[in-house]
Write an enzyme that holds these catalytic residues in place. Structure first.
Site, PDB file in Angstrom:
ATOM      1  CD1 TRP A 316      -3.432  11.056  10.708  1.00  0.00           C
ATOM      2  CD2 TRP A 316      -3.339  10.872   8.431  1.00  0.00           C
ATOM      3  NE1 TRP A 316      -4.612  10.366  10.371  1.00  0.00           N
ATOM      4  CE2 TRP A 316      -4.332  10.184   8.741  1.00  0.00           C
ATOM      5  CE3 TRP A 316      -3.328  10.690   6.965  1.00  0.00           C
ATOM      6  CZ2 TRP A 316      -5.455   9.172   8.273  1.00  0.00           C
ATOM      7  CZ3 TRP A 316      -4.144   9.949   6.159  1.00  0.00           C
ATOM      8  CH2 TRP A 316      -5.230   9.372   6.890  1.00  0.00           C
ATOM      9  CG  HIS A 317      -0.472  11.326   4.479  1.00  0.00           C
ATOM     10  ND1 HIS A 317      -0.773  12.521   4.727  1.00  0.00           N
ATOM     11  CD2 HIS A 317      -1.590  10.923   3.822  1.00  0.00           C
ATOM     12  CE1 HIS A 317      -1.849  13.057   4.270  1.00  0.00           C
ATOM     13  NE2 HIS A 317      -2.627  12.097   3.641  1.00  0.00           N
ATOM     14  CB  SER A 318       4.205   7.640   5.945  1.00  0.00           C
ATOM     15  OG  SER A 318       5.396   6.833   6.325  1.00  0.00           O
TER      16      SER A 318
END
Lengths: 466, 350
Positions: A316-318
């Site tokens: 989800w972050h990257s």
């Protein structure tokens, strides 16, 4: 404090006063929506149409799912949202695989719309909830406000339709009491953000980023101090921001979900993930882990589901291997904790209770602090270097003494303050009203100083990049 | 009506609040920069005064500015490495850039990057307010200490708007006069207000301040030719002093943030420049810069000193400046590249 912050503060005041004097609920709703969209426009004008388009699409699609709850329809809707994330958030990361392709050079230029990951997850939870037969039936205006609500649009907390929409429909709840509570939240948030900025700015111009930029062999002390510095920087930054926006929403009478609950005091990894970025953690639990885990009955599958869910949390972050690894690491730690619990079930406790708690806390703390390596490192070899230094004892200290003292001082101060807060008698309703007058005014001055002179030295909010 | 007790409590609260703010400002300086908790702490604590004028105290530090063993900004010199010395004032000292981004430091990196080794070092012999005249008096001392191969002269024409009289008595050596006590919070509040007050209001306030500072003196629209001539003469003396010590002088034209046409924000910026020199009207600054740079070019041609025409090379984009003439990090990088372009052939020849 810049002209822009004063302008935002004035805008909050104007919207609050307008909402207070207005007795018409629809009028208030449109005021909130207009203010939220203007706020988003002021931060990232290019992508307001995308936010509006996503809101309108998901609203109508959710209605359709509610009328005909078919799984294919749900997945198609989810796919559109995931595709949106894919194009803006993940696709540019693949440019590294095709460095010479002109097409991918263009793809790399795609900018990330502000808060995309947060409001897209809100849209997804709406679709899932409608499929599950959630009774909340928002109007288009209410749904658009849910998606673009000014306090949450930038970086959460990630809300659910069932939590927010009933509050949009309720009479204006921005009493003086809620303003006081909200203002306290804002002060605390600003104070925490300031601590994060102090770690970023560091001592004598050497901050956390400079520590991570160090090359060459690191000592074990170097590795742990920089990881501690980053762990507390990201905590103060994001938890402070969350506290601030929850406070602003509270001034208007809204109750947003908590995002952090003193996570570094957790005595297990499971407890940590119930207290760190709670709105995303619970989202992953409800919409990824539970459906996955319930698809099969075997115990091993539950463990695999946990690891997959945490891998999604990381991604989800990257879209990077390090974030994937970070998620998998957290998943494995959670599985390890479950297995340990099963192993110890029914066994006689070892040692006194306080010692067990202290050991659990220390182990959890070290496991979490170590994990920030994967979150912050600039590549696999960089991460490997830090992990090696942290885990294999090595003498020497490259970090400047002032920076080390700053990090250790702030960490010690944080734990001391938590200890003090836990012992404060809950006599008075105010946060500081139990203090004698001179101490109270000194505290007000401290908060004022931090808010006005230090928090103003803007250095970018870490979670804005996600 | 509030009672006496209420008034006393109110005053006490204000006193505690204000006193605490001052205490936090000092604590902040202490934590962030290792500054002393008590006593005076400002940029002037970096210097003492000797027979020539201001000189840096070896290893002194104020916030991001640190001096070396010679009392000049930057790291200590390495014996035997070819040295370039930079003369100038606040633009050269690096008033606004982050530590290590002032143009002399970036020039050193640029020269070494082009040489492919740590072949050169740059001594930043500037401080805010230094004139060409005092730089000239420092040449023998710098030549003895650093043995530079070349000297970049980035003169500041504005310091010739109201130059000290030629027969001014020397200021006795010693510590620079400082107030016995200062409230550090006041400086922070001033900076804060600058960021908060709209630019038009700031310009209005500056105009009033300029009027008050000017007093009965007349403000001229054009800097008298005698002042430009004095600037030229002082540069000429500096060149002679450098040549006498065997140092190759290199002149650099002065650059400001203003382009061909002036916008409203440019006019506001000119007013903020004029605040330091109230006797020259705003339009006179641009004319002064042009004439002073012409003087630099003609002096270079006359004396055979190479001139690096920074004025022509440097884009006047706002991103390159933090105010009317001081460089941003990006601006300092352009200056460093331009100077390296002009300097390397000279150094190679040397």
């Amino acid at each position: 404090m810049s002209q822009v912050s004063i302008l935002y503060a004035a805008a909050v005041l104007v919207v609050w006063m307008t909402a207070r004097v207005s007795s018409s609920r629809p009028f208030r709703l449109w005021i909130y929506l207009a203010a939220s969209w203007i706020f988003y426009f002021s931060l990232d004008a290019r992508f307001l149409p995308l936010l509006v388009l996503s809101s309108v699409f998901n609203y109508h699609y959710g209605r359709r799912i509610r009328r005909r709850p078919r799984v294919a329809l749900l997945w198609a809707g989810a796919l559109v949202n995931v595709a949106l994330l894919g194009v803006f958030k993940y696709l540019p990361a693949f440019q590294a695989l095709f460095p010479d392709s002109p097409f991918w050079q263009h793809v790399r230029q795609i900018a990330l719309p502000l808060g995309l990951s947060f409001w897209t997850f809100q849209a997804l939870s709406y679709l899932f909830d409608q499929y599950r037969g959630d009774e909340t039936r928002p109007s288009l205006g209410e749904f658009c406000l849910y998606m673009g609500f000014a306090p949450t649009v930038m970086s959460g907390p990630i809300c659910r339709v069932g939590d927010l929409v009933p509050q949009f429909r309720a009479p204006f709840a921005g009493s003086w009491e809620s303003v006081r509570e909200g203002a306290q939240g804002v002060w605390v948030g600003v104070g925490m953000i300031t601590l994060a900025r102090m770690l970023a700015a560091g001592h004598g111009g050497f901050g956390v980023a400079d520590a991570f930029a160090l090359r060459g062999p690191l000592g074990t002390a170097d590795a742990w101090v920089m990881l501690l510095g980053y762990g507390f920087q990201i905590y103060f930054d994001f938890a402070g921001y969350s506290r601030l926006v929850i406070g602003v929403a509270r001034m208007f009478g809204f109750q947003l979900p908590e995002n952090f609950d003193r996570p570094y005091l957790s005595t297990s990894v499971t407890s940590f993930w119930q207290r760190w970025h709670m709105s995303l953690s619970f989202w992953i639990r409800d919409y990824v882990f539970l459906p996955l885990a319930m698809s099969r009955r075997e115990v091993w599958w539950r463990h695999v589901s946990l690891v997959i869910s945490m891998a999604v949390f990381g991604l989800w972050h990257s879209a990077s291997w390090l974030f994937l690894l970070w998620g998998v690491y957290q998943g494995l730690m959670l599985v390890g904790h479950r297995l340990w619990q099963q192993l110890r079930r029914g066994a006689a406790p070892i040692g006194p209770r306080w010692l067990r708690s202290a050991a659990s806390w220390l182990l959890t703390f070290l496991v979490i602090i170590l994990s920030w390596t994967l979150f912050r490192a600039e590549g696999a070899s960089h991460a490997a270097g830090i992990l090696t230094a942290a885990l294999i004892p090595a003498a020497g200290l490259q970090l400047p003494g002032g920076f080390v003292l700053l990090v250790l001082g702030l960490v010690a101060g944080y734990f001391a303050s938590q200890l003090a807060v836990s012992r404060i008698p809950q006599r008075a309703p105010g946060l500081l009203s139990w203090l004698p007058m001179p101490a109270r005014f000194a505290c007000y001055a401290a908060i004022f100083y931090l808010a006005v002179f230090r928090a103003a030295e803007a250095q970018g909010f870490i979670y804005a990049q996600f | 009506m509030p009672t006496r007790t209420q008034i006393a409590r109110g005053l006490l609260a204000v006193l505690i609040f204000g006193g605490s703010l001052e205490l936090f400002a000092r604590l902040d300086d202490y934590i962030s920069y290792g500054a002393p908790m008590w006593g005076v702490y400002n940029a002037e604590t970096l210097y003492v005064r000797d027979a020539i004028g201001k000189r840096g105290i070896p290893h002194a530090r104020f916030r991001k500015w640190g001096l070396n063993a010679l009392g000049y900004r930057g790291p200590d010199l390495i014996a035997g490495r070819p040295t370039v010395v930079c003369f100038g004032a606040s633009e050269t000292f690096g008033q606004q850039e982050r530590e290590g981004s002032e143009y002399p430091r970036q020039l050193e990196q640029e020269l070494n990057a082009r040489a492919g080794a740590q072949a050169y070092q740059v001594l930043n012999a500037a401080y805010a307010g230094q004139t060409v005249r005092t730089a000239t008096l420092r040449v023998p001392e710098i030549a003895a200490m650093a043995r530079p191969a070349a000297a970049l002269i980035y003169g500041v024409p504005a310091s010739y708007i109201e130059p000290p009289p030629l027969d001014a008595p020397p200021v006795p050596p010693g510590r620079i006069e400082q107030p016995r006590f200062e409230l550090r919070i006041v400086d922070r509040v001033r900076t804060l207000l600058k960021g908060m007050i709209p630019s038009s209001v700031q310009t209005w306030l500056r105009t009033r301040e300029i009027r008050a500072d000017r007093g009965a003196a007349t403000a001229v629209a054009r800097l008298p030719e005698a002042n430009i001539q004095r600037y030229r003469d002082d540069l000429s003396k500096l060149i002679a002093a450098l040549r006498q010590e065997g140092i190759t002088p290199v002149l650099v034209t002065h650059v400001d943030a203003f382009g061909e046409t002036l916008s409203d924000s440019d006019r506001a910026l000119l007013t903020s420049w004029r605040k330091f020199y109230p006797t020259l009207q705003e339009e006179g600054f641009l004319d002064m810069e042009r004439r002073a740079n012409d003087a630099v070019r003609s002096l270079g041609a006359e004396t055979g000193v190479p001139v690096i025409d920074l004025e022509k090379a440097m884009p006047t984009a706002p991103a390159n400046f933090t105010d009317f003439a001081h460089f941003s990090d990006a601006g300092a990088a352009i200056v460093a590249k331009t100077l390296a372009d002009g300097l390397l052939p000279i150094l190679n020849r040397e």
